[in-house]
Design a protein around this motif. Structure first.
Motif, PDB file in Angstrom:
ATOM      1  N   SER A   1      90.903  31.250  75.925  1.00  0.00           N
ATOM      2  CA  SER A   1      90.601  29.928  76.469  1.00  0.00           C
ATOM      3  C   SER A   1      89.713  29.187  75.478  1.00  0.00           C
ATOM      4  CB  SER A   1      89.894  30.058  77.824  1.00  0.00           C
ATOM      5  OG  SER A   1      88.665  30.756  77.668  1.00  0.00           O
TER       6      SER A   1
ATOM      7  N   GLU B   1      87.842  20.079  77.152  1.00  0.00           N
ATOM      8  CA  GLU B   1      89.207  19.564  77.162  1.00  0.00           C
ATOM      9  C   GLU B   1      89.411  18.472  76.129  1.00  0.00           C
ATOM     10  OE1 GLU B   1      91.430  20.948  78.894  1.00  0.00           O
ATOM     11  OE2 GLU B   1      90.232  22.174  80.246  1.00  0.00           O
TER      12      GLU B   1
ATOM     13  N   PRO C   1      88.442  13.657  77.251  1.00  0.00           N
ATOM     14  CA  PRO C   1      88.896  14.174  78.555  1.00  0.00           C
ATOM     15  C   PRO C   1      88.985  13.058  79.588  1.00  0.00           C
ATOM     16  CG  PRO C   1      87.211  15.601  77.621  1.00  0.00           C
ATOM     17  CD  PRO C   1      87.254  14.377  76.756  1.00  0.00           C
TER      18      PRO C   1
ATOM     19  N   ILE D   1      91.760  21.838  70.934  1.00  0.00           N
ATOM     20  CA  ILE D   1      91.313  21.416  72.261  1.00  0.00           C
ATOM     21  C   ILE D   1      90.066  22.218  72.591  1.00  0.00           C
ATOM     22  CG2 ILE D   1      92.875  23.063  73.401  1.00  0.00           C
ATOM     23  CD1 ILE D   1      93.029  21.037  75.729  1.00  0.00           C
ATOM     24  N   GLY D   2      89.009  21.522  72.896  1.00  0.00           N
ATOM     25  CA  GLY D   2      87.740  22.193  73.166  1.00  0.00           C
ATOM     26  C   GLY D   2      87.230  22.971  71.968  1.00  0.00           C
TER      27      GLY D   2
ATOM     28  N   ARG E   1      97.359  24.483  80.747  1.00  0.00           N
ATOM     29  CA  ARG E   1      96.437  23.368  80.531  1.00  0.00           C
ATOM     30  C   ARG E   1      97.096  22.133  79.948  1.00  0.00           C
ATOM     31  NH1 ARG E   1      91.366  25.871  77.423  1.00  0.00           N
ATOM     32  NH2 ARG E   1      90.737  23.694  77.602  1.00  0.00           N
TER      33      ARG E   1
ATOM     34  N   HIS F   1      95.749  19.961  83.099  1.00  0.00           N
ATOM     35  CA  HIS F   1      94.637  19.048  82.822  1.00  0.00           C
ATOM     36  C   HIS F   1      95.042  17.991  81.806  1.00  0.00           C
ATOM     37  CE1 HIS F   1      90.894  17.459  81.179  1.00  0.00           C
ATOM     38  NE2 HIS F   1      90.363  17.761  82.350  1.00  0.00           N
ATOM     39  N   THR F   2      95.858  18.376  80.823  1.00  0.00           N
ATOM     40  CA  THR F   2      96.306  17.439  79.795  1.00  0.00           C
ATOM     41  C   THR F   2      97.814  17.283  79.911  1.00  0.00           C
ATOM     42  OG1 THR F   2      94.517  18.088  78.297  1.00  0.00           O
ATOM     43  CG2 THR F   2      96.412  16.972  77.318  1.00  0.00           C
TER      44      THR F   2
ATOM     45  N   ARG G   1      92.475  13.371  84.722  1.00  0.00           N
ATOM     46  CA  ARG G   1      93.178  14.202  83.754  1.00  0.00           C
ATOM     47  C   ARG G   1      93.499  13.398  82.504  1.00  0.00           C
ATOM     48  NH1 ARG G   1      94.278  15.851  88.711  1.00  0.00           N
ATOM     49  NH2 ARG G   1      94.543  18.087  89.140  1.00  0.00           N
ATOM     50  N   THR G   2      93.653  14.098  81.406  1.00  0.00           N
ATOM     51  CA  THR G   2      94.013  13.442  80.153  1.00  0.00           C
ATOM     52  C   THR G   2      95.515  13.177  80.153  1.00  0.00           C
ATOM     53  OG1 THR G   2      92.255  14.657  79.025  1.00  0.00           O
ATOM     54  CG2 THR G   2      93.925  13.625  77.648  1.00  0.00           C
TER      55      THR G   2
END
Length: 582
Positions: free
Chosen positions: A334, A338, A365, A399-400, A415, A495-496, A525-526
């Protein structure tokens, strides 16, 4: 285009040995039954020779009748054993083919998306249809036939040798020419049938892409070009098939000409031995009958050898799918946060020229970003990089703080979701189609997802979520299939979200309503939208303009219109077309 690999002969032989090993009990039963049937089939010619000798010696009618009844009994036993042997062989074949199909589907589903797309749909479609069917025929029919015919021929020629060694040697008169032409054929057949399979895949690819791009072909007046391209592919396949046909023509002509020779030689040698009382007339008759009986298994053996070459070539293509390295498991389970960041990303297809040139982009994000630009600017390619389907040749997409391609594939797909305008309706119910995205979703959640994307057609379905879809059932139009795919997206809840012209099949009014409904559901959400309708860009937080693989402008809709640059020109052009349509 990068084709999927093909397994070598060693790999194919090892796979065949493994298959036989897994089913050795069934194979043993089949061989035992066919061997017993072949042994029972040896009796009638010998008994017929015995009748000739007995009649010559003045035997009674009762003796002949007893021998004739024995022949009938042996024929019946041989037929029954053959029947059960074929039944056992087909059961083994169906189990083996079922395992083969399951393994092939598992290998195919394990292929990286980028590999499948670069290989083309034609190659994979040919392997999953033509090659699977060919291997199925080989396993069910060819392999048992070759094994059984070999056992029968061994027993028949052995019986001739037992009658008299010289008769056995004479029975081999046709063998040299058959062995020579078979060796000649086998040296050339493997590569010839692989070439034929590759040519068939090329033709399938051409027909598939032409059919899928019909509107583009018509819009750009490329019909003549596609016809010429298709004609060229047909000519290549025709030449490949003529090459295999030429091999078969030589092979079967020599084989057929070799059949009468052993019988003639055995009769000549038998007459010589008979004149010297070395053998009886019945033995010569039995030997001739054995050779006549051997023609059928020999013919089946050589005819199915040709089909076996097709089967081995197809099996090599199926095993080649498993040779593609699976998608890497990822070095990171992970990531933290985001925030999606692109730094210095360059990308090219198959070592060609770069289609993206040093892209720098940062998506916050919860932000809604629209990417616009002319066709061929690299918008879809950038979407693939953002989704982690492809990795940049240079630079990084993270991402992140973690490279997207380093994430575990399952985590990445959970994700980040990429939805394009190409959607598929699977054979099954509406519920089955939606459960791909969320297996644990309730009926209420599925209905809510359909309502969210404006799938009004759902209310008219006779069985609701249990309504069957696909071939032979209810057919969904392009717009309905697209809404079904968007409903899957709502259920997947990533989320994206990357929308690559995901509402292109919808009419403008429905598309606008669907986009607004999705925007309400995906708050927080993106969302990255590849926009072909610029009202999507108007509603976005920011707009990135892509031209020739570079981001030339980025900012809000109002700021870019005020700057009077490339985006402003696109906006005015699109707005004027909308006004004209109204």
């Amino acid at each position: 285009m990068s084709r999927l690999p093909v397994a070598d002969r060693r790999t194919v032989r090892r796979a065949l040995r493994d298959m036989i090993s897994r089913h050795r009990r069934a194979v043993g039963v089949v061989l035992a039954l066919h061997s017993a049937a072949a042994v029972a089939g040896l009796a009638p010619p010998w008994l017929l020779g015995t009748i000739v000798d007995r009649v010559t010696a003045g035997a009674s009618v009762a003796t002949v009748d007893r021998l004739a009844l024995t022949i009938a009994g042996c024929v019946l036993v041989s037929a029954l054993l053959s029947r059960y042997a074929q039944y056992a062989g087909h059961r083994f074949g169906e189990r083996a083919v079922a395992e083969l199909r399951e393994e092939f589907v598992a290998r195919t589903l394990g292929l990286p998306v980028s590999v499948v797309e670069r290989a083309g749909s034609g190659d994979l479609a040919t392997r999953s249809s033509v090659d699977v069917a060919t291997v199925g025929t080989t396993v069910r029919e060819v392999v048992p036939t070759i094994v059984i015919a070999s056992v029968q021929l061994t027993l028949l020629f052995g019986a001739v040798f037992l009658l008299h060694p010289l008769l056995g040697v004479a029975a081999l008169a046709g063998l040299p020419s058959i062995v020579a032409v078979t060796r000649w054929y086998l040296r050339r057949a493997g590569s010839a049938y692989l070439a034929e399979g590759a040519a068939a895949a090329e033709l399938t690819e051409t027909l598939t892409t032409t059919a899928e791009g019909t509107r583009t072909v018509e819009a750009l007046r490329l019909a003549d070009d596609r016809i010429r391209h298709g004609t060229t592919r047909v000519a290549v396949l025709w030449r490949a098939r003529r090459a295999t046909l030429a091999l078969r023509t030589v092979f079967f002509s020599v084989v057929e000409a070799s059949y009468p020779l052993p019988v003639a030689v055995v009769l000549l040698v038998g007459s010589f031995l008979l004149s010297r009382d070395a053998v009886s007339l019945g033995a010569v008759v039995a030997a001739a009958l054995y050779l006549q009986q051997a023609i059928d298994p020999l013919d089946r053996l050589l005819q199915w050898t040709e089909q076996a070459q097709r089967g081995f070539a197809s099996y090599a293509r199926l095993l080649g799918v498993g040779m593609v390295p699976p998608e890497p498991p990822g070095t990171t389970a992970s990531s933290r946060g985001e925030r999606l960041v692109v730094r210095g990303a360059r990308f090219s297809y198959s070592n060609g020229p770069d289609v993206l040139h040093g892209i720098d982009l940062e998506v916050r994000p919860g932000e809604r970003l629209a990417i616009v630009g002319p066709s061929g600017a690299g918008k879809s390619t950038l979407a693939r990089l953002l989704a982690g389907i492809d990795a940049p040749r240079q630079g990084v997409v993270s991402i992140g703080g973690c490279p997207v391609t380093d994430l575990d594939p399952a985590e990445r797909r959970r994700r980040i979701a990429l939805v394009t305008q190409e959607h598929h309706v699977f054979i099954g119910s509406v519920r089955d189609n939606l459960a791909f995205a969320a297996p644990d979703a309730s009926d209420e959640q599925m209905r809510a997802a359909l309502g969210t994307v404006g799938a009004d057609w759902y209310a008219a379905l006779p069985a609701g979520l249990d309504t069957p879809l696909g071939d032979g059932a209810r057919q969904l139009g392009a717009a309905e299939a697209q809404q079904l795919a968007l409903a899957r997206l709502v259920l997947a809840d990533p989320h994206t979200l990357i929308l690559d012209e995901a509402t292109a099949a919808l009419d403008p009014t429905t598309a606008r309503r669907t986009e607004r409904a999705l925007a309400a559901v995906l708050v927080g959400r993106t969302v990255i939208a590849i926009a072909h309708r610029l009202n999507t860009a108007h509603d976005a937080d920011r707009v990135a303009v892509l031209a020739d693989g570079r981001i030339t402008e980025i900012g809000s809709h109002d700021d870019l219109v005020a700057a009077d640059g490339a985006y402003a020109a696109l906006w005015r052009s699109w707005h004027s077309r909308v006004d004209e349509q109204r």
